[in-house]
Motif scaffolding. Sequence first.
Motif, PDB file in Angstrom:
ATOM      1  N   LEU A 196     -62.696  10.092  21.587  1.00  0.00           N
ATOM      2  CA  LEU A 196     -62.901  11.504  21.901  1.00  0.00           C
ATOM      3  C   LEU A 196     -63.019  12.334  20.626  1.00  0.00           C
ATOM      4  N   ASN A 197     -62.179  12.057  19.660  1.00  0.00           N
ATOM      5  CA  ASN A 197     -62.205  12.779  18.390  1.00  0.00           C
ATOM      6  C   ASN A 197     -63.564  12.641  17.708  1.00  0.00           C
ATOM      7  N   ILE A 198     -64.131  11.444  17.723  1.00  0.00           N
ATOM      8  CA  ILE A 198     -65.436  11.216  17.086  1.00  0.00           C
ATOM      9  C   ILE A 198     -66.554  11.866  17.898  1.00  0.00           C
ATOM     10  N   LEU A 199     -66.483  11.788  19.213  1.00  0.00           N
ATOM     11  CA  LEU A 199     -67.518  12.389  20.052  1.00  0.00           C
ATOM     12  C   LEU A 199     -67.542  13.912  19.911  1.00  0.00           C
ATOM     13  N   VAL A 200     -66.373  14.519  19.787  1.00  0.00           N
ATOM     14  CA  VAL A 200     -66.280  15.975  19.638  1.00  0.00           C
ATOM     15  C   VAL A 200     -66.953  16.423  18.343  1.00  0.00           C
ATOM     16  N   GLN A 201     -66.993  15.565  17.352  1.00  0.00           N
ATOM     17  CA  GLN A 201     -67.635  15.898  16.081  1.00  0.00           C
ATOM     18  C   GLN A 201     -69.153  15.768  16.147  1.00  0.00           C
ATOM     19  N   GLY A 202     -69.685  15.336  17.306  1.00  0.00           N
ATOM     20  CA  GLY A 202     -71.125  15.288  17.483  1.00  0.00           C
ATOM     21  C   GLY A 202     -71.754  13.916  17.362  1.00  0.00           C
ATOM     22  N   ALA A 203     -70.953  12.874  17.219  1.00  0.00           N
ATOM     23  CA  ALA A 203     -71.501  11.520  17.090  1.00  0.00           C
ATOM     24  C   ALA A 203     -71.962  10.998  18.449  1.00  0.00           C
ATOM     25  N   SER A 204     -72.943  10.111  18.416  1.00  0.00           N
ATOM     26  CA  SER A 204     -73.380   9.444  19.644  1.00  0.00           C
ATOM     27  C   SER A 204     -72.376   8.341  19.978  1.00  0.00           C
ATOM     28  N   LEU A 205     -72.475   7.794  21.172  1.00  0.00           N
ATOM     29  CA  LEU A 205     -71.571   6.719  21.575  1.00  0.00           C
ATOM     30  C   LEU A 205     -71.764   5.495  20.675  1.00  0.00           C
ATOM     31  N   SER A 206     -73.015   5.172  20.342  1.00  0.00           N
ATOM     32  CA  SER A 206     -73.294   4.024  19.452  1.00  0.00           C
ATOM     33  C   SER A 206     -72.693   4.244  18.072  1.00  0.00           C
ATOM     34  N   ASP A 207     -72.863   5.452  17.540  1.00  0.00           N
ATOM     35  CA  ASP A 207     -72.289   5.766  16.224  1.00  0.00           C
ATOM     36  C   ASP A 207     -70.764   5.721  16.268  1.00  0.00           C
ATOM     37  N   ALA A 208     -70.184   6.246  17.355  1.00  0.00           N
ATOM     38  CA  ALA A 208     -68.727   6.232  17.504  1.00  0.00           C
ATOM     39  C   ALA A 208     -68.211   4.806  17.544  1.00  0.00           C
ATOM     40  N   ALA A 209     -68.910   3.932  18.280  1.00  0.00           N
ATOM     41  CA  ALA A 209     -68.504   2.518  18.353  1.00  0.00           C
ATOM     42  C   ALA A 209     -68.517   1.896  16.961  1.00  0.00           C
ATOM     43  N   GLN A 210     -69.575   2.190  16.210  1.00  0.00           N
ATOM     44  CA  GLN A 210     -69.677   1.644  14.856  1.00  0.00           C
ATOM     45  C   GLN A 210     -68.563   2.183  13.959  1.00  0.00           C
ATOM     46  N   MET A 211     -68.280   3.478  14.064  1.00  0.00           N
ATOM     47  CA  MET A 211     -67.219   4.085  13.244  1.00  0.00           C
ATOM     48  C   MET A 211     -65.845   3.519  13.591  1.00  0.00           C
ATOM     49  N   LEU A 212     -65.646   3.202  14.868  1.00  0.00           N
ATOM     50  CA  LEU A 212     -64.359   2.644  15.309  1.00  0.00           C
ATOM     51  C   LEU A 212     -64.273   1.145  15.080  1.00  0.00           C
ATOM     52  N   GLY A 213     -65.412   0.519  14.774  1.00  0.00           N
ATOM     53  CA  GLY A 213     -65.422  -0.927  14.550  1.00  0.00           C
ATOM     54  C   GLY A 213     -65.279  -1.724  15.834  1.00  0.00           C
ATOM     55  N   VAL A 214     -65.825  -1.189  16.934  1.00  0.00           N
ATOM     56  CA  VAL A 214     -65.766  -1.881  18.221  1.00  0.00           C
ATOM     57  C   VAL A 214     -67.186  -2.038  18.752  1.00  0.00           C
ATOM     58  N   ALA A 215     -67.333  -2.919  19.739  1.00  0.00           N
ATOM     59  CA  ALA A 215     -68.632  -3.095  20.373  1.00  0.00           C
ATOM     60  C   ALA A 215     -68.982  -1.848  21.173  1.00  0.00           C
ATOM     61  N   ARG A 216     -70.281  -1.604  21.357  1.00  0.00           N
ATOM     62  CA  ARG A 216     -70.720  -0.459  22.144  1.00  0.00           C
ATOM     63  C   ARG A 216     -70.173  -0.547  23.569  1.00  0.00           C
ATOM     64  N   SER A 217     -70.091  -1.754  24.119  1.00  0.00           N
ATOM     65  CA  SER A 217     -69.569  -1.917  25.478  1.00  0.00           C
ATOM     66  C   SER A 217     -68.092  -1.506  25.551  1.00  0.00           C
ATOM     67  N   THR A 218     -67.331  -1.763  24.504  1.00  0.00           N
ATOM     68  CA  THR A 218     -65.924  -1.346  24.454  1.00  0.00           C
ATOM     69  C   THR A 218     -65.838   0.180  24.407  1.00  0.00           C
ATOM     70  N   ALA A 219     -66.677   0.797  23.584  1.00  0.00           N
ATOM     71  CA  ALA A 219     -66.698   2.255  23.499  1.00  0.00           C
ATOM     72  C   ALA A 219     -67.098   2.848  24.849  1.00  0.00           C
ATOM     73  N   ARG A 220     -68.062   2.198  25.533  1.00  0.00           N
ATOM     74  CA  ARG A 220     -68.489   2.671  26.849  1.00  0.00           C
ATOM     75  C   ARG A 220     -67.327   2.586  27.848  1.00  0.00           C
ATOM     76  N   THR A 221     -66.524   1.519  27.761  1.00  0.00           N
ATOM     77  CA  THR A 221     -65.352   1.384  28.634  1.00  0.00           C
ATOM     78  C   THR A 221     -64.346   2.506  28.364  1.00  0.00           C
ATOM     79  N   HIS A 222     -64.102   2.787  27.078  1.00  0.00           N
ATOM     80  CA  HIS A 222     -63.188   3.888  26.721  1.00  0.00           C
ATOM     81  C   HIS A 222     -63.731   5.214  27.249  1.00  0.00           C
ATOM     82  N   LEU A 223     -65.038   5.416  27.141  1.00  0.00           N
ATOM     83  CA  LEU A 223     -65.644   6.647  27.630  1.00  0.00           C
ATOM     84  C   LEU A 223     -65.487   6.753  29.145  1.00  0.00           C
ATOM     85  N   GLN A 224     -65.674   5.639  29.844  1.00  0.00           N
ATOM     86  CA  GLN A 224     -65.512   5.648  31.306  1.00  0.00           C
ATOM     87  C   GLN A 224     -64.078   6.014  31.683  1.00  0.00           C
ATOM     88  N   ARG A 225     -63.113   5.507  30.916  1.00  0.00           N
ATOM     89  CA  ARG A 225     -61.710   5.857  31.178  1.00  0.00           C
ATOM     90  C   ARG A 225     -61.441   7.333  30.883  1.00  0.00           C
TER      91      ARG A 225
END
Length: 189
Positions: free
Chosen positions: A140-169
Motif C-alpha cells: 500500500l505504501n508503494i502504491l500510494v506513491q504512484g507505482a504500478s503493481l508490477s513496479d511495486a512487486a519489483q521494489m518489494l522483491g516478490v513475484a507479481r502474482s504475490t503482489a496481486r494477492t496482497h492487493l486482493q487482500r
Amino acid sequence: MAFAQALLQTIEQSAPGCAALVNPPALIWIDRQRTVIDRNDAAEEILNRANPLELAFGRLHAACRRDMARLETAMTQAHAGGYAALVLGEAGLGVEVVRAGPNAIEQCLVLLRDRSKERAAQIVDVARQLGLTKAEQGLLNILVQGASLSDAAQMLGVARSTARTHLQRLFDKSGKRRQIDLLRMVASL
C-alpha cells in the motif's frame, strides 16, 4: 530554542494520552530578513536534507528564485494578515508562515510539513484500522506513491502474482474493488 520548545510542548500537551507525536511539527522562528532566531530538531532534520529550503549564513533561503519569491510573498501576507500557506519544490514541502504574535511585528514562525512523513504516518493509521499485515502495508505504501503493481512487486522483491494477492487482500479488508478507489480512500483519511 525556548520559543520553539514552548510551542512544541503546548502542541504535545494538547494531545493527552499520546506518548510522543508521530510526526512532530518542524518550527523555525525567523525575523523579517529571514534570519533564523531559533528552530527545533524536526526543522533541522528537514533543512539538512536536499529540500527547497536551506540555511545559508544563518538565513532561511529557498533553493530556486521562484520558491524564494513565493516565500517572501508568504512572509508579507503573514505579517499583514497573520497567516499564509504555500507548497515549495517538487517534493511538495508544505510551508505555513504565521506572525509570531501581536507584539512581534517583525518576526514570524515557519511551520514545515514533510509530506513523506505525513504519508508514512497515514499508511500506519490505515494499516492499523484495516488490520493489514506488514506485506500488505508495504504494498500500500508503494502504491500510494504512484507505482504500478508490477513496479511495486519489483521494489518489494516478490513475484507479481504475490503482489496481486496482497492487493486482493487489501481490497477485501477495505471493501474496495478498484485500486484507484483504495488510493482515494487512503488519501481521504
